[in-house]
Write a protein that holds these residues in place. Structure first.
Motif, PDB file in Angstrom:
ATOM      1  N   ILE A 115       7.438  -0.504   0.224  1.00  0.00           N
ATOM      2  CA  ILE A 115       6.111  -1.563   0.906  1.00  0.00           C
ATOM      3  C   ILE A 115       5.697  -0.635   1.934  1.00  0.00           C
ATOM      4  O   ILE A 115       4.556  -0.555   1.604  1.00  0.00           O
ATOM      5  N   LEU A 116       6.233   0.375   2.579  1.00  0.00           N
ATOM      6  CA  LEU A 116       5.667   1.186   3.496  1.00  0.00           C
ATOM      7  C   LEU A 116       4.707   2.173   2.517  1.00  0.00           C
ATOM      8  O   LEU A 116       3.592   2.437   2.646  1.00  0.00           O
ATOM      9  N   VAL A 117       5.420   2.643   1.337  1.00  0.00           N
ATOM     10  CA  VAL A 117       4.410   3.617   0.457  1.00  0.00           C
ATOM     11  C   VAL A 117       3.494   2.730  -0.174  1.00  0.00           C
ATOM     12  O   VAL A 117       2.251   3.383  -0.226  1.00  0.00           O
ATOM     13  N   ARG A 118       3.474   1.668  -0.662  1.00  0.00           N
ATOM     14  CA  ARG A 118       2.503   1.089  -1.487  1.00  0.00           C
ATOM     15  C   ARG A 118       1.545   0.287  -0.548  1.00  0.00           C
ATOM     16  O   ARG A 118       0.419   0.614  -0.799  1.00  0.00           O
ATOM     17  N   SER A 119       1.805   0.055   0.765  1.00  0.00           N
ATOM     18  CA  SER A 119       0.883  -0.673   1.626  1.00  0.00           C
ATOM     19  C   SER A 119      -0.186   0.552   2.290  1.00  0.00           C
ATOM     20  O   SER A 119      -1.218   0.475   2.479  1.00  0.00           O
ATOM     21  N   LEU A 120       0.632   1.735   2.412  1.00  0.00           N
ATOM     22  CA  LEU A 120      -0.228   2.594   3.221  1.00  0.00           C
ATOM     23  C   LEU A 120      -0.890   3.522   2.228  1.00  0.00           C
ATOM     24  O   LEU A 120      -1.684   3.857   2.520  1.00  0.00           O
ATOM     25  N   LEU A 121      -0.391   3.851   1.176  1.00  0.00           N
ATOM     26  CA  LEU A 121      -0.843   4.808   0.475  1.00  0.00           C
ATOM     27  C   LEU A 121      -1.672   4.090  -0.703  1.00  0.00           C
ATOM     28  O   LEU A 121      -2.862   4.438  -0.717  1.00  0.00           O
ATOM     29  N   ASP A 122      -1.508   2.977  -1.175  1.00  0.00           N
ATOM     30  CA  ASP A 122      -2.114   2.423  -2.236  1.00  0.00           C
ATOM     31  C   ASP A 122      -3.263   1.548  -1.628  1.00  0.00           C
ATOM     32  O   ASP A 122      -4.248   1.015  -2.404  1.00  0.00           O
ATOM     33  N   ARG A 123      -3.170   0.869  -0.365  1.00  0.00           N
ATOM     34  CA  ARG A 123      -3.984   0.030   0.177  1.00  0.00           C
ATOM     35  C   ARG A 123      -4.572   0.658   1.255  1.00  0.00           C
ATOM     36  O   ARG A 123      -5.759   0.736   1.327  1.00  0.00           O
ATOM     37  N   PHE A 169      -1.221  -4.481   6.471  1.00  0.00           N
ATOM     38  CA  PHE A 169      -1.014  -4.358   4.863  1.00  0.00           C
ATOM     39  C   PHE A 169       0.439  -4.256   4.891  1.00  0.00           C
ATOM     40  O   PHE A 169       0.917  -4.902   3.792  1.00  0.00           O
ATOM     41  N   PRO A 170       1.388  -3.495   5.485  1.00  0.00           N
ATOM     42  CA  PRO A 170       2.634  -3.725   5.467  1.00  0.00           C
ATOM     43  C   PRO A 170       3.259  -5.007   5.501  1.00  0.00           C
ATOM     44  O   PRO A 170       4.239  -5.275   4.919  1.00  0.00           O
ATOM     45  N   LEU A 171       2.854  -5.688   6.808  1.00  0.00           N
ATOM     46  CA  LEU A 171       3.120  -6.858   6.853  1.00  0.00           C
ATOM     47  C   LEU A 171       2.886  -8.073   5.870  1.00  0.00           C
ATOM     48  O   LEU A 171       3.838  -8.961   5.232  1.00  0.00           O
ATOM     49  N   PHE A 172       1.584  -7.928   5.194  1.00  0.00           N
ATOM     50  CA  PHE A 172       1.266  -8.643   4.202  1.00  0.00           C
ATOM     51  C   PHE A 172       1.983  -8.387   2.850  1.00  0.00           C
ATOM     52  O   PHE A 172       2.352  -9.349   2.049  1.00  0.00           O
ATOM     53  N   THR A 173       2.382  -6.940   2.506  1.00  0.00           N
ATOM     54  CA  THR A 173       3.125  -6.520   1.533  1.00  0.00           C
ATOM     55  C   THR A 173       4.442  -7.045   1.664  1.00  0.00           C
ATOM     56  O   THR A 173       5.197  -7.400   0.462  1.00  0.00           O
ATOM     57  N   PHE A 174       4.984  -7.110   2.832  1.00  0.00           N
ATOM     58  CA  PHE A 174       6.399  -7.564   3.038  1.00  0.00           C
ATOM     59  C   PHE A 174       6.498  -9.131   2.482  1.00  0.00           C
ATOM     60  O   PHE A 174       7.379  -9.427   1.657  1.00  0.00           O
ATOM     61  N   LEU A 175       5.404  -9.679   2.827  1.00  0.00           N
ATOM     62  CA  LEU A 175       5.737 -11.251   2.474  1.00  0.00           C
ATOM     63  C   LEU A 175       5.422 -11.568   0.814  1.00  0.00           C
ATOM     64  O   LEU A 175       5.881 -12.133   0.097  1.00  0.00           O
ATOM     65  N   GLU A 176       4.531 -10.452   0.248  1.00  0.00           N
ATOM     66  CA  GLU A 176       4.312 -10.205  -1.330  1.00  0.00           C
ATOM     67  C   GLU A 176       5.698  -9.826  -1.836  1.00  0.00           C
ATOM     68  O   GLU A 176       6.083 -10.483  -2.734  1.00  0.00           O
ATOM     69  N   ASP A 177       6.513  -9.001  -1.269  1.00  0.00           N
ATOM     70  CA  ASP A 177       7.665  -8.365  -1.928  1.00  0.00           C
ATOM     71  C   ASP A 177       8.782  -9.351  -1.597  1.00  0.00           C
ATOM     72  O   ASP A 177       9.634  -9.671  -2.500  1.00  0.00           O
ATOM     73  N   LEU A 178       8.817 -10.324  -0.815  1.00  0.00           N
ATOM     74  CA  LEU A 178       9.828 -11.331  -0.393  1.00  0.00           C
ATOM     75  C   LEU A 178       9.643 -12.428  -1.303  1.00  0.00           C
ATOM     76  O   LEU A 178      10.719 -13.066  -1.829  1.00  0.00           O
ATOM     77  N   GLY A 179       8.552 -12.860  -2.154  1.00  0.00           N
ATOM     78  CA  GLY A 179       8.312 -13.719  -3.115  1.00  0.00           C
ATOM     79  C   GLY A 179       7.587 -14.913  -2.492  1.00  0.00           C
ATOM     80  O   GLY A 179       7.768 -15.970  -2.796  1.00  0.00           O
ATOM     81  N   TYR A 180       6.892 -14.794  -1.215  1.00  0.00           N
ATOM     82  CA  TYR A 180       6.509 -15.762  -0.292  1.00  0.00           C
ATOM     83  C   TYR A 180       4.939 -16.101  -0.947  1.00  0.00           C
ATOM     84  O   TYR A 180       4.537 -17.461  -1.053  1.00  0.00           O
TER      85      TYR A 180
END
Length: 564
Positions: A393-401, A245-256
């Protein structure tokens, strides 16, 4: 509202915003615009000022504009529009406090808004749109100063590579493959550590129960039924999710992610559906229920239905840990340890590509049969690349997902573990209830290259996909084969002892990819379509595809074995 770029189109988000402004009697309407592309966003400002006078323009992302050499004269913009203009950088709370202060002053009448509306030359919608665009262009040129005329050149250089016909899709596959490889190679060690920890706790719990002389049946229900199921869910699911989830959220936050949708746009157009379906499909990788809700961005009811009916063909976050675990056990284990994680990654990636292929195929079949029509045109906005915020990213991916999905799995796994234990230990004749159900399903399961217990697990896993593997292991535990779960290799031994082969592993992964949506997704489909007919079709489509595909693989495997 997110997704609102105009009040003249027909998407649900924009209709909701327009209807509320017209009939909801808002005290203040705040229009948030992107300072890096002010001209485009001013269209929405003028449309909003036509409907209500108490408008505040919030010019956001000033830090991004500064990096690109864009400077906006906010006072002049306020003068030209006739309404308050507030500059903000959402990462800094001070700018938001200023915005709230202006909102309050407008609401109580301390600040008067006198919108300077566009004078329309005719009454037709096309003419109105043209007049608004020309006015927005004039105002933007009047207030914006570009110190670097090639401010977007860097983004365009990246987009020429990431959205190219030749390199766009290969790079997309490379990114996805890299994420899965890191997840697969990194998840086994923490999973093993968690399993050892839970094994230690299990021994302590047994000691406590023995100390208080608890009845044997209570100890077995709570330890073998509830506790072991919960520990399996956490040990097997938490490490992959905490990495993925953090890796996928990273791509999402990057705008990819919008670039992925752009690369797949032509594929969906060829299937007579909207390219926006690619966006909803990407949402489905996180959660199919969220992907179904995301289908609201599709203006055509026909295309919206197609996107809803096919969203489950891509694996959600609840199915990824299961697919990764099975690929590691039955695919990666046949190769040397140095390349096993790479091979497992490629197989998971192949499964995802197969799911995307079926999404396109079924979309085309629906477009040519019960949902005939031509694809609609749309404009896909490619947002600027932004530096990902690692903390968020860490907060959103770890807590929310991660924790959200894990919590849902645990809440379902606990009662399911209890039910499975009861089914496995209450007998009718010489066989348990669970075995009776599995034996009833066994002939059909064999046609799919599976067994009856596996089908029971998928059926009982209807509330949440995350608990399918624990249910399978719990089912086999009734035969006394399960002792302790230490890592994925221990799981492999349990499965092999119960008759699993390479064919079983492959078909289980295929059926996990292609079977009915979970209960949450189906309830969401019913709510979005307001029809049991489409909900049942959404249940049947992936399930039928899964049955057909598993029958084909089983037939090919048996034919190959017969020839040899």
């Amino acid at each position: 509202m997110p997704g609102t770029y105009s009040l003249l189109s027909n998407s649900q988000e924009e209709e909701i915003a327009k209807n509320f402004i017209c009939s909801g009697d808002p005290d203040v309407t705040v229009v948030v615009v992107d300072s890096t592309c002010l001209e485009r966003n001013l269209n929405l400002v003028y449309q909003t000022m036509k409907l209500t006078s108490n408008v505040i323009v919030c010019v956001n992302l000033l830090d991004e504009a500064k990096k690109k050499g864009i400077f906006i004269d906010l006072k002049k913009l306020s003068s030209l529009l006739g309404v308050p203009v507030v500059g903000t950088n959402a990462r800094k709370k001070k700018t938001l406090k200023n915005l709230l202060s202006v909102v309050n002053n407008v609401a109580i009448g301390n600040i008067k808004c006198c919108p300077k509306l566009v004078e329309y030359s005719q009454d037709s919608e096309d003419s109105i749109v043209t007049d608004i665009i020309e006015k927005a262009e004039y105002v933007a040129k009047s207030v914006c100063v570009y110190k670097n005329e090639n401010y977007s050149l860097q983004d365009r250089k990246f987009d020429k590579i990431l959205t190219s016909k030749k390199t766009g899709i290969p790079i997309m596959l490379l990114f996805l493959g890299l994420i899965f490889w890191i997840t697969i190679s990194g998840a086994n060690y923490p999973s093993q550590a968690l399993s050892c920890f839970f094994g230690f706790l299990e021994r302590k719990l047994i000691t406590i129960f023995d100390y208080f002389h608890s009845p044997l049946w209570i100890k077995e229900i709570l330890i073998d039924g509830v506790y072991k199921t919960l520990s399996w869910v956490v040990a097997v699911m938490l490490p992959p999710m905490a990495i993925f989830f953090p890796l996928f959220t990273f791509l999402e936050d990057l705008g990819y992610l919008p670039r992925i949708a752009f690369n797949l746009d032509k594929c969906f157009k060829k299937c007579c559906t909207s390219g926006k379906q690619a966006l909803t499909m990407c949402m489905g990788f996180g959660c199919n229920a969220a992907g179904v809700i995301g289908c609201r961005i599709l203006e055509s009811p026909r295309e919206r239905l197609i996107a809803i009916l096919t969203n489950n063909f891509v694996p959600c976050n609840g199915r990824f840990p299961f697919l990764i675990t099975m690929a590691t056990i039955f695919i990666g284990s046949f190769f040397a340890s140095s390349i096993s994680s790479i091979v497992s990654t490629l197989f998971v990636l192949l499964l995802i590509l197969f799911g995307i292929f079926l999404t396109l195929l079924v979309s085309r079949l629906l477009s040519k049969t019960i949902l005939k029509g031509v694809p609609s045109s749309f404009v896909l906005e490619l947002p600027p690349y932004r530096r990902p915020q690692i903390g968020k990213i860490l907060v959103r991916s770890l807590l929310d997902r991660t924790l959200f999905v894990l919590g849902r799995a645990i809440s379902v796994a606990a009662p399911t573990g209890l039910v499975i234990w009861i089914f496995a230990n209450i007998t009718i004749g010489d066989l348990s209830i669970l075995t009776h159900i599995a034996n009833f399903l066994e002939p059909f399961a064999r046609l799919l290259g599976l067994d009856g217990y596996i089908l029971v697990a998928f059926i009982l896993g209807f509330p949440a996909n995350e608990i399918v593997l624990p249910i399978i292991l719990m089912s086999y535990m009734s035969g006394g084969t399960l002792i302790n779960l230490e890592d994925t290799f221990a799981i492999k031994e349990i499965l092999i002892q119960n008759g699993w082969t390479l064919l079983t592993g492959i078909n289980v992964m295929l059926f996990s990819l292609l079977h009915f949506p979970c209960s949450t997704t189906l309830m969401t489909i019913k709510k979005e379509t307001k029809s049991w007919k489409w909900t049942l079709l959404a249940f049947a489509l992936p399930t039928i595809c899964g049955i057909i595909v598993c029958m084909i693989t089983t037939g090919i495997f048996n034919m190959y074995r017969y020839i040899l």
